[in-house]
Design a protein around this motif. Structure first.
Motif: not given
Length: 201
Positions: A51-53, A40-44
């Protein structure tokens, strides 16, 4: 194990001519909640920047003994529990993200203090690369929408974590798991109905 093209289940079906064989995920080994959250979050796009932060902050302190040492000093000055930023990914997506968010929130004030101290690249005592990263981290960590989204994700992850942990408990009954799923469903429905919007640069 259950891959559609070359998994064990697929091979058993093909090599034994038994199309009725069904593959079932082992709930104790890898809860479907974990896989669902990952998918659900991989392409969100909304989750990509936070997430990068989290990943960037984790690497910033993991790869630099000096930064980590200075952060520990900031913890001592703030008199809060020492929780160094942790990684986001891993086998257990929900629990790793929960830990990363918890550690970030607990270390928020000491981290801000440390980043503010090293953000000046002209100061010979500070590493220029660390100073540049500190400026970028501060920009995001002090963005109200970013902070609000991270807190929102904390609520979501805590909700899903309870379901995941229910699946993993050896003594858990079907009723225990069902109750946790219903509680999670109600919580997520309430969040959806709130229609909270986030906008960060």
């Amino acid at each position: 194990m259950v891959g559609k093209k070359a998994g064990v289940v697929k091979r058993l079906k093909d090599q034994t001519n038994r199309a009725f064989i069904q593959g079932i995920h082992c709930s104790a080994q890898f809860s479907s909640v974990e896989l669902s959250f990952k998918d659900a979050t991989k392409d969100l796009s909304l989750w990509t920047k936070p997430s990068n932060l989290l990943l960037g902050v984790y690497l910033f302190y993991r790869n630099s003994p000096l930064n980590r040492s200075n952060l520990l000093q900031a913890f001592a000055m703030e008199d809060v529990e020492v929780l160094i930023p942790s990684r986001v990914g891993g086998t257990r997506w929900v629990s790793h993200i929960k830990r990363a968010l918890r550690n970030l929130m607990t270390s928020y004030r000491p981290m801000i203090q440390h980043l503010q101290q090293i953000q000046n690249p002209c100061d010979p005592a500070h590493n220029k690369e660390s100073a540049r990263k500190a400026v970028n981290f501060l920009k995001h960590l002090q963005d109200k929408s970013m902070v609000a989204f991270l807190l929102f994700m904390w609520d979501i992850v805590c909700c899903l974590s309870a379901v995941s942990e229910a699946f993993q408990r050896k003594e858990a009954t079907l009723e225990d798991v069902y109750v946790e799923i219903q509680l999670a469903k109600n919580t997520l429905t309430n969040f959806y109905e709130m229609k909270v919007s986030f906008c960060y640069c």
